[in-house]
Design an enzyme around this catalytic site. Structure first.
Site, PDB file in Angstrom:
ATOM      1  N   GLU A   1     -14.028   0.062 -21.849  1.00 15.79           N
ATOM      2  CA  GLU A   1     -12.782   0.814 -21.769  1.00 15.79           C
ATOM      3  C   GLU A   1     -13.090   2.189 -21.180  1.00 15.79           C
ATOM      4  O   GLU A   1     -14.092   2.817 -21.518  1.00 15.79           O
ATOM      5  CB  GLU A   1     -12.211   0.961 -23.180  1.00 15.79           C
ATOM      6  CG  GLU A   1     -10.854   1.601 -23.261  1.00 15.79           C
ATOM      7  CD  GLU A   1     -10.368   1.651 -24.701  1.00 15.79           C
ATOM      8  OE1 GLU A   1     -10.355   2.760 -25.276  1.00 15.79           O
ATOM      9  OE2 GLU A   1     -10.047   0.584 -25.248  1.00 15.79           O
TER      10      GLU A   1
ATOM     11  N   HIS B   1      -0.170   0.877   3.374  1.00 17.96           N
ATOM     12  CA  HIS B   1       0.014  -0.411   4.065  1.00 17.96           C
ATOM     13  C   HIS B   1       1.430  -0.559   4.624  1.00 17.96           C
ATOM     14  O   HIS B   1       1.616  -0.887   5.795  1.00 17.96           O
ATOM     15  CB  HIS B   1      -0.304  -1.546   3.093  1.00 17.96           C
ATOM     16  CG  HIS B   1      -0.259  -2.911   3.680  1.00 17.96           C
ATOM     17  ND1 HIS B   1      -0.999  -3.274   4.790  1.00 17.96           N
ATOM     18  CD2 HIS B   1       0.444  -4.008   3.326  1.00 17.96           C
ATOM     19  CE1 HIS B   1      -0.756  -4.533   5.093  1.00 17.96           C
ATOM     20  NE2 HIS B   1       0.119  -5.001   4.221  1.00 17.96           N
TER      21      HIS B   1
ATOM     22  N   THR C   1     -12.247  -8.007   5.134  1.00 13.81           N
ATOM     23  CA  THR C   1     -13.327  -8.959   5.452  1.00 13.81           C
ATOM     24  C   THR C   1     -13.675  -8.965   6.931  1.00 13.81           C
ATOM     25  O   THR C   1     -14.653  -9.590   7.322  1.00 13.81           O
ATOM     26  CB  THR C   1     -12.914 -10.380   5.046  1.00 13.81           C
ATOM     27  OG1 THR C   1     -11.787 -10.789   5.839  1.00 13.81           O
ATOM     28  CG2 THR C   1     -12.537 -10.428   3.574  1.00 13.81           C
TER      29      THR C   1
ATOM     30  N   ASP D   1      -1.116  -7.369  14.628  1.00 15.98           N
ATOM     31  CA  ASP D   1       0.054  -8.151  14.237  1.00 15.98           C
ATOM     32  C   ASP D   1       1.290  -7.277  14.436  1.00 15.98           C
ATOM     33  O   ASP D   1       1.188  -6.069  14.653  1.00 15.98           O
ATOM     34  CB  ASP D   1      -0.042  -8.644  12.787  1.00 15.98           C
ATOM     35  CG  ASP D   1      -0.319  -7.523  11.809  1.00 15.98           C
ATOM     36  OD1 ASP D   1       0.367  -6.476  11.868  1.00 15.98           O
ATOM     37  OD2 ASP D   1      -1.240  -7.656  10.988  1.00 15.98           O
TER      38      ASP D   1
ATOM     39  N   THR E   1      -9.378 -10.513  10.580  1.00 15.91           N
ATOM     40  CA  THR E   1      -8.286 -10.233  11.516  1.00 15.91           C
ATOM     41  C   THR E   1      -8.796  -9.517  12.758  1.00 15.91           C
ATOM     42  O   THR E   1      -8.415  -9.847  13.888  1.00 15.91           O
ATOM     43  CB  THR E   1      -7.198  -9.391  10.825  1.00 15.91           C
ATOM     44  OG1 THR E   1      -6.624 -10.147   9.761  1.00 15.91           O
ATOM     45  CG2 THR E   1      -6.114  -8.998  11.808  1.00 15.91           C
TER      46      THR E   1
ATOM     47  N   LYS F   1       0.017 -13.052  14.644  1.00 15.07           N
ATOM     48  CA  LYS F   1      -0.846 -13.881  13.814  1.00 15.07           C
ATOM     49  C   LYS F   1      -0.027 -14.586  12.742  1.00 15.07           C
ATOM     50  O   LYS F   1       1.036 -14.108  12.327  1.00 15.07           O
ATOM     51  CB  LYS F   1      -1.964 -13.063  13.166  1.00 15.07           C
ATOM     52  CG  LYS F   1      -1.528 -12.091  12.090  1.00 15.07           C
ATOM     53  CD  LYS F   1      -2.718 -11.374  11.472  1.00 15.07           C
ATOM     54  CE  LYS F   1      -2.282 -10.454  10.326  1.00 15.07           C
ATOM     55  NZ  LYS F   1      -3.417  -9.748   9.720  1.00 15.07           N
TER      56      LYS F   1
ATOM     57  N   ARG G   1      -0.635  -4.329  -1.021  1.00  9.47           N
ATOM     58  CA  ARG G   1      -0.474  -5.612  -0.325  1.00  9.47           C
ATOM     59  C   ARG G   1       0.638  -6.454  -0.954  1.00  9.47           C
ATOM     60  O   ARG G   1       1.414  -7.096  -0.268  1.00  9.47           O
ATOM     61  CB  ARG G   1      -1.780  -6.413  -0.364  1.00  9.47           C
ATOM     62  CG  ARG G   1      -2.908  -5.865   0.467  1.00  9.47           C
ATOM     63  CD  ARG G   1      -4.068  -6.840   0.432  1.00  9.47           C
ATOM     64  NE  ARG G   1      -5.239  -6.328   1.108  1.00  9.47           N
ATOM     65  CZ  ARG G   1      -6.158  -5.573   0.534  1.00  9.47           C
ATOM     66  NH1 ARG G   1      -6.007  -5.226  -0.735  1.00  9.47           N
ATOM     67  NH2 ARG G   1      -7.218  -5.158   1.202  1.00  9.47           N
ATOM     68  N   GLN G   2       0.662  -6.461  -2.283  1.00 11.83           N
ATOM     69  CA  GLN G   2       1.656  -7.275  -2.990  1.00 11.83           C
ATOM     70  C   GLN G   2       2.925  -6.441  -3.140  1.00 11.83           C
ATOM     71  O   GLN G   2       3.266  -5.948  -4.210  1.00 11.83           O
ATOM     72  CB  GLN G   2       1.104  -7.712  -4.347  1.00 11.83           C
ATOM     73  CG  GLN G   2       1.933  -8.778  -5.054  1.00 11.83           C
ATOM     74  CD  GLN G   2       1.814 -10.152  -4.427  1.00 11.83           C
ATOM     75  OE1 GLN G   2       0.815 -10.452  -3.782  1.00 11.83           O
ATOM     76  NE2 GLN G   2       2.828 -10.976  -4.608  1.00 11.83           N
TER      77      GLN G   2
ATOM     78  N   ARG H   1      -0.500 -16.458   8.886  1.00  8.87           N
ATOM     79  CA  ARG H   1      -1.410 -16.599   7.747  1.00  8.87           C
ATOM     80  C   ARG H   1      -0.894 -17.674   6.793  1.00  8.87           C
ATOM     81  O   ARG H   1       0.290 -17.676   6.435  1.00  8.87           O
ATOM     82  CB  ARG H   1      -1.546 -15.274   6.993  1.00  8.87           C
ATOM     83  CG  ARG H   1      -2.538 -15.320   5.827  1.00  8.87           C
ATOM     84  CD  ARG H   1      -2.494 -14.033   5.021  1.00  8.87           C
ATOM     85  NE  ARG H   1      -2.840 -12.879   5.812  1.00  8.87           N
ATOM     86  CZ  ARG H   1      -4.071 -12.451   6.009  1.00  8.87           C
ATOM     87  NH1 ARG H   1      -5.090 -13.103   5.459  1.00  8.87           N
ATOM     88  NH2 ARG H   1      -4.306 -11.373   6.745  1.00  8.87           N
TER      89      ARG H   1
END
EC number: 2.7.6.1
Length: 309
Positions: free
Chosen positions: A44, A136, A231, A175, A234, A199, A102-103, A201
């Site tokens: 913690e 983003h 990574t 993109d 892209t 692109k 991202r989400q 996905r």
């Protein structure tokens, strides 16, 4: 902005946050306080602001969401609470790299809107303003209940590299979602040639492929612009396509570089000659990645932000 005696910089957890807070302190002429971070036996998080912050009415907390992002988030919440407890009334979170963006919507049934939950938590913890570098998708800042600032770094980064944007250059978005970045960069640098790749996905497997393109790279030096390299998949895909379709070279501008796994090897094999990124995440030794210090750029815009709080 009020005098230096009114505001303090509070460094966050992790190497990127430490570096960025030191740069902001120098560029803004503000005192830097470095909290103590540790973990309890059950892992913690614990934080304590040891430096003297008596008399300060405003604080800029520098916490980049470096890995693990959940730990960066928890520390940012704890720092805000500690500052409120100490009597600081105005608190700005400077997150060079903002996590959980991202989400930003529900892609599959049963998912949360993660960035909305995070923004609500930051607001509730006591932050009055939130600043970041190339979020983003900028509209996610609307979930934060306070002043926000999204710093556009690419024009500054391109100028810092000394790379000219002439008739033989084409700026490419990997993109369509990145097209606004490319359009703004082209407008601010005078680059006339730009476009985007399309692109697709697979939401289940994560596999990405190029469907089509709006650019003709033949005989040109391509500059690929994106917000983050994780990574390298892209960027490698884009580089391979550009070179196969006649580009002389591929150069990459990315606001943030995670470089997970064999990202560098993947990009080098795809023909990327150089990657320029900001110092928003921990630096990694690299053959092709160059870091640009963005604290000077951020300092100027943060000064304007805090003067209105």
């Amino acid at each position: 902005m009020e005098g230096p005696e009114q505001w303090v910089i509070v460094g966050g957890w992790g190497s990127a946050s430490a570096e960025f807070s030191e740069g902001l302190s120098r560029n803004m002429g503000l005192k830097l306080v470095k909290p103590v971070f540790k973990l309890f036996p059950d892992e913690e998080e614990y934080v304590r602001i040891e430096g003297d912050i008596s008399g300060f009415t405003g604080a800029i907390v520098v916490q980049s969401f470096e890995r693990p992002a959940s730990r960066s988030l928890v520390y940012s919440l704890l720092i805000a609470d500690a500052l409120k407890e100490a009597g600081v009334s105005r608190i700005v979170l400077m997150a060079p790299y903002m996590g959980y963006t991202r989400q930003d919507r529900v892609f599959l049934p049963g998912e949360p809107v993660s960035v909305r939950a995070v923004m609500r938590a930051l607001t509730s913890s006591g932050y009055n303003a939130l600043a970041s570098i190339e979020v983003h998708k900028e509209y996610v800042l609307d979930y934060f209940d306070g002043s926000t600032l999204n710093i556009f770094p690419f024009t500054y980064m391109l100028k810092e590299t000394g790379i000219p944007c002439g008739d033989n250059t084409i700026i490419v978005a990997p993109d369509k979602g990145s097209l606004p970045r490319v359009e703004r960069l082209a407008r601010e640098t005078g680059c006339r040639s730009y476009g985007y790749l399309v692109k697709e996905r697979d939401r289940i497997t994560g596999e990405v492929r190029l469907a089509k393109s709006t650019v003709d790279p033949r005989g040109k030096d391509a500059i690929v612009v994106d917000d983050i390299i994780s990574t390298g998949g892209t960027i490698a895909l884009a580089s391979r396509w550009l070179l196969e379709n006649g580009a002389n070279s591929v150069f990459v501008l990315a606001a943030h570089y995670l470089g997970i796994g064999n990202a560098e090897e993947k990009m080098m094999k795809a023909g990327v000659s150089r990657v320029v990124t900001g110092n928003t995440l921990p630096r990694k030794p690299s053959k092709i990645v160059t870091y640009v210090d963005l604290t000077g750029l951020a300092a100027g815009q943060l000064t304007k932000l805090v003067s209105n709080l």
